[in-house]
Design an enzyme around this catalytic site. Sequence first.
Site, PDB file in Angstrom:
ATOM      1  N   HIS A 128      35.239  67.607  53.746  1.00  0.00           N
ATOM      2  CA  HIS A 128      35.828  68.025  55.024  1.00  0.00           C
ATOM      3  C   HIS A 128      34.715  68.551  55.922  1.00  0.00           C
ATOM      4  O   HIS A 128      33.799  69.229  55.451  1.00  0.00           O
ATOM      5  CB  HIS A 128      36.846  69.158  54.781  1.00  0.00           C
ATOM      6  CG  HIS A 128      37.215  69.898  56.035  1.00  0.00           C
ATOM      7  ND1 HIS A 128      38.199  69.461  56.884  1.00  0.00           N
ATOM      8  CD2 HIS A 128      36.719  71.032  56.585  1.00  0.00           C
ATOM      9  CE1 HIS A 128      38.287  70.306  57.911  1.00  0.00           C
ATOM     10  NE2 HIS A 128      37.390  71.266  57.756  1.00  0.00           N
ATOM     11  N   LYS A 171      35.251  68.583  48.596  1.00  0.00           N
ATOM     12  CA  LYS A 171      36.581  68.750  48.008  1.00  0.00           C
ATOM     13  C   LYS A 171      36.532  68.555  46.494  1.00  0.00           C
ATOM     14  O   LYS A 171      35.513  68.091  45.950  1.00  0.00           O
ATOM     15  CB  LYS A 171      37.533  67.765  48.687  1.00  0.00           C
ATOM     16  CG  LYS A 171      37.703  68.042  50.194  1.00  0.00           C
ATOM     17  CD  LYS A 171      38.603  67.017  50.844  1.00  0.00           C
ATOM     18  CE  LYS A 171      38.808  67.322  52.313  1.00  0.00           C
ATOM     19  NZ  LYS A 171      39.679  66.319  52.968  1.00  0.00           N
ATOM     20  N   TYR A 196      44.476  74.653  56.392  1.00  0.00           N
ATOM     21  CA  TYR A 196      45.066  73.445  56.981  1.00  0.00           C
ATOM     22  C   TYR A 196      46.316  73.745  57.800  1.00  0.00           C
ATOM     23  O   TYR A 196      47.172  72.869  57.961  1.00  0.00           O
ATOM     24  CB  TYR A 196      45.380  72.441  55.868  1.00  0.00           C
ATOM     25  CG  TYR A 196      44.166  71.680  55.375  1.00  0.00           C
ATOM     26  CD1 TYR A 196      43.395  70.903  56.243  1.00  0.00           C
ATOM     27  CD2 TYR A 196      43.782  71.717  54.038  1.00  0.00           C
ATOM     28  CE1 TYR A 196      42.287  70.190  55.808  1.00  0.00           C
ATOM     29  CE2 TYR A 196      42.675  71.000  53.585  1.00  0.00           C
ATOM     30  CZ  TYR A 196      41.930  70.242  54.476  1.00  0.00           C
ATOM     31  OH  TYR A 196      40.834  69.538  54.035  1.00  0.00           O
ATOM     32  N   GLU A 255      36.994  78.249  61.002  1.00  0.00           N
ATOM     33  CA  GLU A 255      36.882  77.942  59.572  1.00  0.00           C
ATOM     34  C   GLU A 255      35.780  78.768  58.919  1.00  0.00           C
ATOM     35  O   GLU A 255      35.935  79.254  57.798  1.00  0.00           O
ATOM     36  CB  GLU A 255      36.656  76.433  59.393  1.00  0.00           C
ATOM     37  CG  GLU A 255      37.902  75.633  59.772  1.00  0.00           C
ATOM     38  CD  GLU A 255      37.686  74.125  59.819  1.00  0.00           C
ATOM     39  OE1 GLU A 255      36.570  73.653  59.534  1.00  0.00           O
ATOM     40  OE2 GLU A 255      38.662  73.421  60.158  1.00  0.00           O
ATOM     41  N   PHE A 311      52.062  64.748  54.723  1.00  0.00           N
ATOM     42  CA  PHE A 311      51.113  64.815  53.606  1.00  0.00           C
ATOM     43  C   PHE A 311      50.608  66.231  53.334  1.00  0.00           C
ATOM     44  O   PHE A 311      49.758  66.433  52.469  1.00  0.00           O
ATOM     45  CB  PHE A 311      49.920  63.880  53.854  1.00  0.00           C
ATOM     46  CG  PHE A 311      49.178  64.131  55.150  1.00  0.00           C
ATOM     47  CD1 PHE A 311      48.223  65.139  55.250  1.00  0.00           C
ATOM     48  CD2 PHE A 311      49.424  63.343  56.274  1.00  0.00           C
ATOM     49  CE1 PHE A 311      47.536  65.370  56.433  1.00  0.00           C
ATOM     50  CE2 PHE A 311      48.743  63.566  57.466  1.00  0.00           C
ATOM     51  CZ  PHE A 311      47.807  64.585  57.546  1.00  0.00           C
ATOM     52  N   ASN A 313      39.323  62.079  49.954  1.00  0.00           N
ATOM     53  CA  ASN A 313      38.213  61.630  50.807  1.00  0.00           C
ATOM     54  C   ASN A 313      36.959  62.511  50.717  1.00  0.00           C
ATOM     55  O   ASN A 313      36.156  62.558  51.631  1.00  0.00           O
ATOM     56  CB  ASN A 313      38.679  61.429  52.249  1.00  0.00           C
ATOM     57  CG  ASN A 313      39.158  62.712  52.900  1.00  0.00           C
ATOM     58  OD1 ASN A 313      39.211  63.761  52.244  1.00  0.00           O
ATOM     59  ND2 ASN A 313      39.471  62.656  54.174  1.00  0.00           N
TER      60      ASN A 313
HETATM   61  P1  CMP Z   1      39.994  66.525  56.410  1.00  0.00           P
HETATM   62  O1  CMP Z   1      38.785  66.127  57.153  1.00  0.00           O
HETATM   63  O2  CMP Z   1      39.893  67.588  55.387  1.00  0.00           O
HETATM   64  O3  CMP Z   1      41.132  66.928  57.453  1.00  0.00           O
HETATM   65  C1  CMP Z   1      42.490  66.846  57.170  1.00  0.00           C
HETATM   66  C2  CMP Z   1      42.769  66.148  55.879  1.00  0.00           C
HETATM   67  O4  CMP Z   1      44.084  65.670  55.737  1.00  0.00           O
HETATM   68  C3  CMP Z   1      41.924  64.894  55.810  1.00  0.00           C
HETATM   69  O5  CMP Z   1      40.574  65.209  55.668  1.00  0.00           O
HETATM   70  C4  CMP Z   1      42.590  64.169  54.655  1.00  0.00           C
HETATM   71  O6  CMP Z   1      42.139  64.665  53.394  1.00  0.00           O
HETATM   72  C5  CMP Z   1      44.030  64.587  54.852  1.00  0.00           C
HETATM   73  N1  CMP Z   1      44.811  63.504  55.442  1.00  0.00           N
HETATM   74  C6  CMP Z   1      44.774  63.097  56.724  1.00  0.00           C
HETATM   75  N2  CMP Z   1      45.652  62.085  56.908  1.00  0.00           N
HETATM   76  C7  CMP Z   1      46.242  61.872  55.704  1.00  0.00           C
HETATM   77  C8  CMP Z   1      47.223  60.963  55.237  1.00  0.00           C
HETATM   78  N3  CMP Z   1      47.781  60.070  56.049  1.00  0.00           N
HETATM   79  N4  CMP Z   1      47.585  61.047  53.931  1.00  0.00           N
HETATM   80  C9  CMP Z   1      47.023  61.949  53.116  1.00  0.00           C
HETATM   81  N5  CMP Z   1      46.072  62.843  53.511  1.00  0.00           N
HETATM   82  C10 CMP Z   1      45.692  62.794  54.785  1.00  0.00           C
END
Ligand code: CMP
Length: 143
Positions: A115, A9, A49, A126, A57, A112
């Site tokens: 992905h 990311k 997404y 995907e 979120f 984070n």
């Molecule tokens: P990812 O593995 O990309 O899959 C979905 C994404 O949503 C996740 O990683 C986070 O980046 C995001 N995400 C999931 N839960 C939350 C949350 N509570 N607040 C903000 N972002 C979230």
Amino acid sequence: MEQTFIMIKPDGVQRGLIGEIISRFEKKGFFLKEMKLIRVERPFAEKHYEDLSAKPFFDGLVEYIISGAVVAMVWEGKNVVATGRKIIGATNPSLSDPGTIRGDFAVEIGRNVIHGSDSVENARKEIALWFPDGTVNWQSSLH
Ligand code: CMP
């Protein structure tokens, strides 16, 4: 052979973690099949997404993904979807174990770093979205 979609990311790219992340997947023994550095537009991020569109979120997540370049990759290997998720660590970096990518490099769930597809079926979807021309069989002679 199983494939998964992995995306570094914008925060991972900006923090200089591309090499570190690729290295972890390579050292595990997985094969890099496709890779591109790309900045995606809002509709594309919303499509990626779409299963999360009802989440509170969602808008912030889309803003985050379009805020800079990402590295989109296809990795291949035995059980790569589930094992890739282990290498990445829990979605919430506060809960991800040290030694995982998120456990070592992230603290915020909204930043984070990486992905990874959560199922073989979602990996297929995907990969088709991000690499519509398919994947090339670069390394078939090594398998
Ligand atoms: P990812 O593995 O990309 O899959 C979905 C994404 O949503 C996740 O990683 C986070 O980046 C995001 N995400 C999931 N839960 C939350 C949350 N509570 N607040 C903000 N972002 C979230």
